[in-house]
Motif scaffolding. Sequence first.
Motif, short mmCIF file in Angstrom:
data_model
loop_
_atom_site.label_atom_id
_atom_site.label_comp_id
_atom_site.label_asym_id
_atom_site.label_seq_id
_atom_site.Cartn_x
_atom_site.Cartn_y
_atom_site.Cartn_z
N GLU A 3 -13.10 -5.32 17.06
CA GLU A 3 -14.29 -6.13 17.02
C GLU A 3 -13.97 -7.25 15.76
O GLU A 3 -14.30 -8.28 15.69
CB GLU A 3 -15.46 -5.68 16.88
N ALA A 4 -13.49 -6.51 14.82
CA ALA A 4 -13.35 -7.21 13.60
C ALA A 4 -12.45 -8.59 13.43
O ALA A 4 -11.25 -8.38 14.09
CB ALA A 4 -12.54 -6.07 12.46
N HIS A 5 -12.74 -9.45 12.98
CA HIS A 5 -12.00 -10.66 12.91
C HIS A 5 -10.85 -10.93 11.73
O HIS A 5 -9.96 -11.54 11.88
CB HIS A 5 -12.95 -11.89 12.79
N LEU A 6 -11.45 -10.17 10.52
CA LEU A 6 -10.53 -9.87 9.38
C LEU A 6 -10.59 -8.62 8.83
O LEU A 6 -11.42 -8.03 8.70
CB LEU A 6 -10.68 -11.11 8.34
N LEU A 7 -9.37 -7.82 8.43
CA LEU A 7 -9.13 -6.47 7.91
C LEU A 7 -8.68 -6.76 6.56
O LEU A 7 -7.47 -7.48 6.18
CB LEU A 7 -8.37 -5.84 8.58
N HIS A 8 -9.43 -5.99 5.54
CA HIS A 8 -8.97 -6.28 4.20
C HIS A 8 -8.61 -4.73 3.56
O HIS A 8 -9.67 -3.88 3.42
CB HIS A 8 -10.16 -6.81 3.25
N TRP A 9 -7.46 -4.55 2.99
CA TRP A 9 -7.14 -3.18 2.44
C TRP A 9 -7.41 -3.18 1.08
O TRP A 9 -6.44 -2.91 0.09
CB TRP A 9 -5.60 -2.88 2.77
N ASN A 10 -8.46 -3.61 0.20
CA ASN A 10 -8.77 -3.46 -0.90
C ASN A 10 -8.83 -2.16 -1.62
O ASN A 10 -9.34 -1.49 -0.57
CB ASN A 10 -10.18 -4.40 -1.37
N GLY A 11 -8.43 -1.91 -2.74
CA GLY A 11 -8.33 -0.57 -3.06
C GLY A 11 -7.01 -0.29 -3.36
O GLY A 11 -6.03 -1.03 -3.26
N PRO A 12 -6.52 0.84 -3.84
CA PRO A 12 -5.16 1.40 -4.30
C PRO A 12 -4.30 1.61 -3.17
O PRO A 12 -3.17 1.65 -3.43
CB PRO A 12 -5.63 2.53 -5.36
N PHE A 13 -4.92 2.00 -1.96
CA PHE A 13 -4.05 2.42 -0.99
C PHE A 13 -3.70 1.16 0.04
O PHE A 13 -4.36 1.10 1.11
CB PHE A 13 -4.61 3.60 0.01
N LYS A 14 -2.21 0.70 -0.27
CA LYS A 14 -2.16 -0.54 0.54
C LYS A 14 -1.33 -0.16 1.77
O LYS A 14 -0.50 1.01 1.83
CB LYS A 14 -1.18 -1.31 -0.21
N PRO A 15 -1.31 -0.89 2.83
CA PRO A 15 -0.70 -0.51 4.05
C PRO A 15 0.85 -0.59 3.87
O PRO A 15 1.41 -0.20 4.95
CB PRO A 15 -1.30 -1.65 4.92
N TRP A 16 1.28 -1.24 3.14
CA TRP A 16 2.91 -1.38 2.97
C TRP A 16 3.39 -0.12 2.11
O TRP A 16 4.52 -0.12 2.15
CB TRP A 16 3.42 -2.57 2.46
N ARG A 17 2.40 0.71 1.69
CA ARG A 17 2.94 1.82 0.86
C ARG A 17 2.55 3.03 1.68
O ARG A 17 1.84 2.98 2.77
CB ARG A 17 2.16 1.85 -0.59
N TYR A 18 2.64 4.13 0.98
CA TYR A 18 2.32 5.59 1.46
C TYR A 18 1.66 6.22 0.51
O TYR A 18 2.14 6.67 -0.55
CB TYR A 18 3.40 6.22 2.18
N PRO A 19 0.71 6.99 0.79
CA PRO A 19 -0.49 6.91 2.04
C PRO A 19 -1.20 6.00 2.20
O PRO A 19 -1.69 5.24 1.22
CB PRO A 19 -1.07 8.20 2.03
N ALA A 20 -1.59 5.50 3.45
CA ALA A 20 -2.62 4.54 3.60
C ALA A 20 -3.22 4.53 5.34
O ALA A 20 -2.66 5.48 5.97
CB ALA A 20 -1.81 3.11 3.72
N VAL A 21 -4.19 4.01 5.58
CA VAL A 21 -4.74 4.06 6.70
C VAL A 21 -4.58 2.77 7.73
O VAL A 21 -4.64 1.71 7.21
CB VAL A 21 -6.19 4.65 6.86
N HIS A 22 -4.68 2.88 8.81
CA HIS A 22 -4.76 1.66 9.96
C HIS A 22 -3.46 0.89 9.54
O HIS A 22 -3.40 -0.35 9.72
CB HIS A 22 -6.06 0.70 9.67
N VAL A 23 -2.25 1.53 9.52
CA VAL A 23 -1.05 0.98 8.96
C VAL A 23 -0.54 -0.01 10.27
O VAL A 23 0.21 -0.98 10.26
CB VAL A 23 0.09 1.64 8.23
N ASP A 24 -0.95 0.68 11.47
CA ASP A 24 -0.36 -0.31 12.51
C ASP A 24 -0.85 -1.56 12.91
O ASP A 24 -0.38 -2.29 13.14
CB ASP A 24 -0.60 0.65 13.93
N ARG A 25 -1.98 -1.61 12.27
CA ARG A 25 -2.78 -3.10 12.36
C ARG A 25 -2.13 -3.97 11.52
O ARG A 25 -2.05 -5.28 11.73
CB ARG A 25 -4.33 -2.83 12.33
N TRP A 26 -1.59 -3.32 10.38
CA TRP A 26 -0.91 -4.35 9.35
C TRP A 26 0.66 -4.67 9.52
O TRP A 26 1.01 -5.71 9.51
CB TRP A 26 -1.20 -3.67 7.92
N GLU A 27 1.01 -3.67 10.24
CA GLU A 27 2.74 -3.64 10.56
C GLU A 27 2.90 -4.72 11.63
O GLU A 27 4.05 -5.24 11.90
CB GLU A 27 3.27 -2.31 10.87
#
Length: 362
Positions: free
Chosen positions: A318-342
């Motif tokens: 449902e979200a129109h925009l996702l923001h990975w604010n915080g230290p765990f960025k989706p281009w690094r490991y570990p991170a969550v919901h990386v499929d939506r970023w990749e």
Amino acid sequence: MALLRKINRLLLVLLVLMLCLLLHGTLFRGPSQRRPSGHWKNLGGAAPEQVARQPEADDVIPIVICASEERVGATMATINSVRSNTDHPVFFYIVTLRDAVTLTRRYIEETQLKGIKYKILEFNPMVLKGKVKPDSSRPDLLHPLNFVRFYLPLLQINHKRVIYLDDDVIVQGDIRRLFGVKLKPEHAAAFATDCDLPSTHEMVRSVGMQTTYMGFLDYRKQEVKDLGINPNDCSFNPGVFVADLSKWKKQKITKQLEKWMEGNFRLNIYSSAMAGGVATPPMLIVFHGKYTMLDPLWHVRHLGWSPDVHYPESFLQEAHLLHWNGPFKPWRYPAVHVDRWEKWFIPDPSGEFSLIRPETDY
């Protein structure tokens, strides 16, 4: 003596003629080119048709985004998600430092982003001298580009309104809807508050995040007490916002932000050890009670605060925009919901930017 008098008369006549010519030039000179701000250098895009003219205010949706050398791939993923989810023309103002100019241009010109309309602007970090002090707790929050959002009017772009996006966001909706938000008459910007989305509250509590001013300002300091801001007031994240540049200028927002930066430099009113580093608190102070609220689905954040806590998949859809604010960025490991970023990631043609994943580190 007669010869000397003749020479003096001739010199006087020449002087009068020169004054007349100067006066004529002043009165009839055509409109001059506005000098670019000392904080910015317009580097343009690579293709002539992309930079032949400044886009008119109603032609496109203008988006300001930063591209640091170490995170340029993240910026390109954001740009790719924006342009892929709208049919409306978009113009990207990509702000960077000198060391990333060539890398940024190559990333665009040698990938599927080649057709986007853009300009590269070089930010001069000297504007921050005497306003930001070194802090080792989270040095990434002190990167000069984190403060570009304070200086939007100095971009000197021909738009009344712009969208500012952090480089760790992915846009899933049509950006035209965000751009079309109606600002209240006296407001220069629109943000999403940290208390406006019940679906995120459980996750926020589980990772101990702050959602009020108490988490960003040091209420032991008299300067903070004198503001009269309730420490329990909801905060907001300035990583995504819509700005009215004419009102921003009229209200001298940049000057107000610089005042609080300088105050913190002298008195340490807040530090990067607190929740939002040193870039968020000035925005919270200056815009307190003076901003329009965005639809919370246009800023679903906190995806980068824990590598273990996930949002429900139905909510993310449902979200129109996702923001990975915080230290765990989706281009690094570990991170969550990386499929939506990749989904929106484009490999770097230079090989400088690469993903870090558990089975590979290349």
